[in-house]
Design a protein around this motif. Structure first.
Motif, PDB file in Angstrom:
ATOM      1  N   TYR A 357       0.858  -1.187   0.000  1.00 38.77           N
ATOM      2  CA  TYR A 357       0.000   0.000   0.000  1.00 38.77           C
ATOM      3  C   TYR A 357       0.889   1.229   0.000  1.00 38.77           C
ATOM      4  O   TYR A 357       1.731   1.406   0.892  1.00 38.77           O
ATOM      5  CB  TYR A 357      -0.899   0.018   1.238  1.00 38.77           C
ATOM      6  N   LEU A 358       0.708   2.106  -1.002  1.00 40.21           N
ATOM      7  CA  LEU A 358       1.491   3.328  -1.096  1.00 40.21           C
ATOM      8  C   LEU A 358       0.561   4.535  -1.020  1.00 40.21           C
ATOM      9  O   LEU A 358      -0.548   4.512  -1.558  1.00 40.21           O
ATOM     10  CB  LEU A 358       2.265   3.390  -2.418  1.00 40.21           C
ATOM     11  N   PHE A 359       1.040   5.561  -0.352  1.00 39.85           N
ATOM     12  CA  PHE A 359       0.327   6.833  -0.281  1.00 39.85           C
ATOM     13  C   PHE A 359       1.312   7.892  -0.757  1.00 39.85           C
ATOM     14  O   PHE A 359       2.333   8.151  -0.097  1.00 39.85           O
ATOM     15  CB  PHE A 359      -0.130   7.119   1.152  1.00 39.85           C
ATOM     16  N   ILE A 360       1.046   8.487  -1.929  1.00 41.70           N
ATOM     17  CA  ILE A 360       2.006   9.407  -2.540  1.00 41.70           C
ATOM     18  C   ILE A 360       1.353  10.777  -2.712  1.00 41.70           C
ATOM     19  O   ILE A 360       0.366  10.918  -3.438  1.00 41.70           O
ATOM     20  CB  ILE A 360       2.498   8.878  -3.902  1.00 41.70           C
ATOM     21  N   THR A 361       1.909  11.765  -2.027  1.00 42.53           N
ATOM     22  CA  THR A 361       1.441  13.135  -2.206  1.00 42.53           C
ATOM     23  C   THR A 361       2.142  13.744  -3.416  1.00 42.53           C
ATOM     24  O   THR A 361       3.308  13.451  -3.708  1.00 42.53           O
ATOM     25  CB  THR A 361       1.733  13.987  -0.969  1.00 42.53           C
ATOM     26  N   ILE A 362       1.412  14.588  -4.136  1.00 39.52           N
ATOM     27  CA  ILE A 362       1.967  15.275  -5.295  1.00 39.52           C
ATOM     28  C   ILE A 362       1.645  16.758  -5.163  1.00 39.52           C
ATOM     29  O   ILE A 362       0.537  17.135  -4.812  1.00 39.52           O
ATOM     30  CB  ILE A 362       1.385  14.707  -6.610  1.00 39.52           C
ATOM     31  N   GLY A 363       2.637  17.595  -5.404  1.00 41.92           N
ATOM     32  CA  GLY A 363       2.377  19.018  -5.244  1.00 41.92           C
ATOM     33  C   GLY A 363       3.548  19.888  -5.652  1.00 41.92           C
ATOM     34  O   GLY A 363       4.629  19.407  -5.994  1.00 41.92           O
ATOM     35  N   MET A 390       7.111  14.425  -5.003  1.00 44.42           N
ATOM     36  CA  MET A 390       6.259  13.321  -4.577  1.00 44.42           C
ATOM     37  C   MET A 390       6.703  12.941  -3.171  1.00 44.42           C
ATOM     38  O   MET A 390       7.895  12.712  -2.933  1.00 44.42           O
ATOM     39  CB  MET A 390       6.392  12.130  -5.525  1.00 44.42           C
ATOM     40  N   ASN A 391       5.734  12.916  -2.257  1.00 36.08           N
ATOM     41  CA  ASN A 391       6.051  12.715  -0.835  1.00 36.08           C
ATOM     42  C   ASN A 391       7.143  13.669  -0.365  1.00 36.08           C
ATOM     43  O   ASN A 391       8.027  13.308   0.415  1.00 36.08           O
ATOM     44  CB  ASN A 391       6.413  11.259  -0.551  1.00 36.08           C
ATOM     45  N   ASN A 392       7.060  14.892  -0.899  1.00 36.89           N
ATOM     46  CA  ASN A 392       7.943  15.996  -0.545  1.00 36.89           C
ATOM     47  C   ASN A 392       9.405  15.736  -0.911  1.00 36.89           C
ATOM     48  O   ASN A 392      10.307  16.377  -0.377  1.00 36.89           O
ATOM     49  CB  ASN A 392       7.840  16.361   0.942  1.00 36.89           C
ATOM     50  N   ILE A 393       9.641  14.803  -1.828  1.00 33.57           N
ATOM     51  CA  ILE A 393      10.994  14.555  -2.330  1.00 33.57           C
ATOM     52  C   ILE A 393      11.023  14.994  -3.790  1.00 33.57           C
ATOM     53  O   ILE A 393      10.281  14.477  -4.628  1.00 33.57           O
ATOM     54  CB  ILE A 393      11.391  13.082  -2.200  1.00 33.57           C
ATOM     55  N   THR A 415      19.160   5.756  -4.554  1.00 34.27           N
ATOM     56  CA  THR A 415      18.896   4.927  -3.387  1.00 34.27           C
ATOM     57  C   THR A 415      17.521   4.275  -3.517  1.00 34.27           C
ATOM     58  O   THR A 415      16.650   4.758  -4.242  1.00 34.27           O
ATOM     59  CB  THR A 415      18.935   5.760  -2.088  1.00 34.27           C
ATOM     60  N   LEU A 416      17.322   3.180  -2.807  1.00 31.69           N
ATOM     61  CA  LEU A 416      16.070   2.428  -2.868  1.00 31.69           C
ATOM     62  C   LEU A 416      15.247   2.664  -1.605  1.00 31.69           C
ATOM     63  O   LEU A 416      14.730   1.733  -0.994  1.00 31.69           O
ATOM     64  CB  LEU A 416      16.369   0.930  -3.046  1.00 31.69           C
ATOM     65  N   ASP A 417      15.110   3.932  -1.223  1.00 26.89           N
ATOM     66  CA  ASP A 417      14.447   4.240   0.041  1.00 26.89           C
ATOM     67  C   ASP A 417      13.371   5.307  -0.106  1.00 26.89           C
ATOM     68  O   ASP A 417      13.118   6.072   0.821  1.00 26.89           O
ATOM     69  CB  ASP A 417      15.487   4.695   1.075  1.00 26.89           C
ATOM     70  N   PHE A 418      12.721   5.361  -1.288  1.00 31.06           N
ATOM     71  CA  PHE A 418      11.617   6.301  -1.427  1.00 31.06           C
ATOM     72  C   PHE A 418      10.515   5.907  -0.444  1.00 31.06           C
ATOM     73  O   PHE A 418      10.109   4.744  -0.396  1.00 31.06           O
ATOM     74  CB  PHE A 418      11.068   6.290  -2.856  1.00 31.06           C
ATOM     75  N   PRO A 419      10.009   6.845   0.351  1.00 30.98           N
ATOM     76  CA  PRO A 419       9.019   6.487   1.376  1.00 30.98           C
ATOM     77  C   PRO A 419       7.674   6.102   0.753  1.00 30.98           C
ATOM     78  O   PRO A 419       7.239   6.708  -0.224  1.00 30.98           O
ATOM     79  CB  PRO A 419       8.890   7.764   2.209  1.00 30.98           C
ATOM     80  N   ILE A 420       7.027   5.100   1.328  1.00 30.13           N
ATOM     81  CA  ILE A 420       5.731   4.661   0.803  1.00 30.13           C
ATOM     82  C   ILE A 420       4.589   5.526   1.326  1.00 30.13           C
ATOM     83  O   ILE A 420       3.435   5.321   0.953  1.00 30.13           O
ATOM     84  CB  ILE A 420       5.463   3.187   1.140  1.00 30.13           C
ATOM     85  N   ALA A 421       4.907   6.492   2.162  1.00 26.54           N
ATOM     86  CA  ALA A 421       3.922   7.455   2.667  1.00 26.54           C
ATOM     87  C   ALA A 421       4.685   8.691   3.112  1.00 26.54           C
ATOM     88  O   ALA A 421       5.878   8.612   3.426  1.00 26.54           O
ATOM     89  CB  ALA A 421       3.115   6.869   3.825  1.00 26.54           C
ATOM     90  N   PRO A 422       4.040   9.870   3.143  1.00 24.33           N
ATOM     91  CA  PRO A 422       4.732  11.078   3.612  1.00 24.33           C
ATOM     92  C   PRO A 422       5.074  10.957   5.091  1.00 24.33           C
ATOM     93  O   PRO A 422       4.424  10.238   5.849  1.00 24.33           O
ATOM     94  CB  PRO A 422       3.716  12.192   3.355  1.00 24.33           C
ATOM     95  N   GLU A 423       6.132  11.666   5.481  1.00 21.77           N
ATOM     96  CA  GLU A 423       6.575  11.589   6.871  1.00 21.77           C
ATOM     97  C   GLU A 423       5.561  12.210   7.820  1.00 21.77           C
ATOM     98  O   GLU A 423       5.427  11.790   8.965  1.00 21.77           O
ATOM     99  CB  GLU A 423       7.930  12.288   7.022  1.00 21.77           C
TER     100      GLU A 423
END
Length: 569
Positions: A357-363, A390-393, A415-423
């Motif tokens: 399950y991923l939650f990705i913010t876009i803005g 995306m997710n503030n990255i 790196t392989l550490d993109f967060p699956i949800a915003p912090e």
């Protein structure tokens, strides 16, 4: 011969016939070979003559046609002073990620004077797709249709149309688009709007010096036509309509849909849509119109619509043209009406169980500007620099092929550490709590997510109001996804309603302004795949991330070896 032997012999003969048909279809998959010369040509539009980048000196570019399961080979020769790559938008590149085309993601760009051969199969795909440049903003003029027809023995799921026509919607700039992107990045501010919209490369009579630069489409009364619509624009979503006629949507993003009839449609950049048009009106002339859908606030955009002509065979040349009526530029209801009408043609196999399950913010973000030359470098709001995330990255584009680095296990490039949800979780649309209300700074990084082969994935894309909300066209390479739900405001698991029976199967989704969209898909295509906003300005600012899908256990689940002529950075 006994009577009991007759049915057995009939069944054997029938089975042999079926096998023969299957072998004929398999053996008849063709290889389609093309040569693309990326080269400049002089073009006069809007009272000015300028050099534009094209393929084979054509604008729009040449069409590629094939049948389902054909192999396509395209030798691309770069004869311009710029780097170049070609992306085959909507083609899944099953086991052939190396040929997907986004620069610095799956390949290094093809440098000036160099060439690269794309070699892929349109496996189990048919429909309307397109190709476009995937370096800088070159796709403003470097684009063309890619039409994959069903196999000869497979009919359309609707009555065969009398004829087919491809209509490409675009944006045109008088300035050099590569230099324009550089200037926008250096300034930290917003981009200028396009100088014109175009229909098949023509702006139409609403623009200066353009009374003869009009696309003409002639149709026969009482016949039905298939129009293959492609939004090749780079920074603007577009309404499309034809005066006094209705359009029946039958396919989106290369997948059939339940027929849905409407007076107008909206296409986001990167989206394709097939519509049926019946010539059931008086024998006259009618306007075809393309205009802006701009959902963001305080954004400059081109207001003037592009116009083409629809002429019935037999209509008088000087007859009055019936005008087409477009929705107002921010008509969110018109957009929702079209989206609500999209359903897969039949019941589909949406993953019911989910592994990730991923939650990705876009803005859009406003980063602090520490330049010693703020007047030139800090032209964003509050003397900051505009970014996207995306997710503030905010994605940092490297200067290597990330797929090649991953394949060769080279470290230090991503790196392989993109967060699956915003912090932090807060009211994404209407504003944040006081402690982060004024924190619009994005973190920079080249980060990806990694999934096992066959993972069933759900993503909630959440629009954010950090600066302004708008409809974001999010595109996933290498896969399509079921759009199982969408809505306005913040996503709420308790109230969200999902369609798991017949949702549309897309590769590009317009995440609603100030809202959310939910998608599900199976990660069954090994490789490294880009996920990004299909507004070029937002991708330039960093609204991207990557998916790594690991190899499976068999050869049919394993990425191919890298091509020997893969470009070098």
């Amino acid at each position: 011969m006994t009577s009991s032997a007759v049915p057995s012999l009939f069944r054997l003969s029938f089975c042999l016939f079926i096998l023969q048909v299957m072998n004929i279809e398999r053996c008849c998959a063709a290889t389609r070979i093309y040569q693309f010369k990326v080269q400049t040509r002089r073009l006069t539009r809007l009272c000015q003559t300028k050099e534009i980048v094209t393929v084979n000196r054509k604008f729009p570019g040449p069409a590629i046609t094939a049948q389902e399961d054909d192999r396509i080979i395209v030798n691309v020769i770069n004869m311009t002073p710029y780097n170049a790559t070609i992306h085959w938008h909507g083609i899944k590149q099953k086991l052939s990620c190396w040929y997907d085309g986004p620069s610095y993601i799956t390949q290094c760009p093809i440098q000036s004077g160099q060439s690269f051969t794309y070699n892929f199969t349109v496996a189990q795909q048919k429909g309307t797709f397109f190709w476009h440049a995937h370096f800088s903003w070159l796709r403003a003029t470097v684009y063309g249709p890619l039409i994959v027809y069903p196999k000869a023995s497979v009919p359309y799921p609707f009555k065969k149309p009398f004829k087919e026509h491809t209509i490409l919607l675009g944006e045109y700039w008088l300035k050099n688009v590569v230099e324009l992107e550089k200037h926008v990045l250096e300034s930290g501010g917003p981009p200028p709007p396009a100088d014109a919209f175009t229909i098949n490369g023509q702006p139409g009579p609403n623009y200066n010096c353009s009374s003869k630069d009009v696309y003409e489409l002639e149709i026969v009364p009482r016949k039905t036509y298939l129009l293959r619509l492609i939004n090749a624009g780079i920074n603007m979503e577009s309404f499309f309509t034809i005066a006094n006629h209705r359009l029946t949507v039958v396919e989106v993003d290369g997948e059939y849909t339940k027929p849905f009839t409407t007076e107008r449609v909206m296409l986001v950049p990167g989206q394709t849509m097939n519509v049926l048009l019946t010539a059931d009106q008086a024998i006259e002339r009618y306007s075809i119109a393309m205009g802006p859908y701009e959902s963001a606030k305080n954004v400059k955009f081109q207001h003037t619509s592009a116009i083409a002509n629809l002429q019935y065979f037999g209509a008088l040349p000087n007859s009055v043209t019936s005008p087409a009526k477009l929705p107002i530029f921010n008509d969110n209801t018109a957009v929702k009406t079209v989206m609500d009408g999209l359903r897969s043609l039949n019941k589909v196999d949406v993953p019911k169980d989910v592994d990730a399950y991923l939650f990705i913010t876009i803005g859009i973000n406003v980063n602090k500007c520490n330049s010693e030359n703020p007047n030139n470098k800090c032209q964003g709001p509050r003397q900051g620099r505009l970014a996207a995330s995306m997710n503030n990255i905010s994605f940092n584009e490297p200067k290597v092929s990330i797929l090649e680095a991953y394949y060769k296990k080279l470290e230090g490039y991503f790196t392989l550490d993109f967060p699956i949800a915003p912090e932090k979780s807060y009211d994404f649309v209407n504003g944040a709590p006081n402690d982060i209300a004024n924190d619009t700074q994005a973190e920079n990084g080249t980060r990806a997510m990694v999934f096992e082969y066959g993972s069933r994935i759900q993503i909630i894309f959440q629009n954010t109001g950090t600066l302004t909300t708008e409809n974001h066209p999010i595109h996933l390479h290498g896969h399509s996804f079921y759009v199982i739900g969408y809505g306005t405001g913040n996503y709420d698991q308790q109230t969200a309603r999902f369609n798991l029976e017949d949702p549309p199967y897309l590769n590009t989704i317009g995440v609603p302004v100030g809202g959310w969209a939910a998608v599900r898909f199976v990660a069954d295509n090994p490789g490294l795949w880009l996920l990004h906003c299909h507004f070029d300005i937002h991708q330039t600012w960093g609204m991207s991330t990557m998916f790594v899908v690991k190899n499976g256990k068999t050869a049919l689940e394993t990425l191919s070896e890298p091509p020997t002529d893969l470009p070098k950075c």
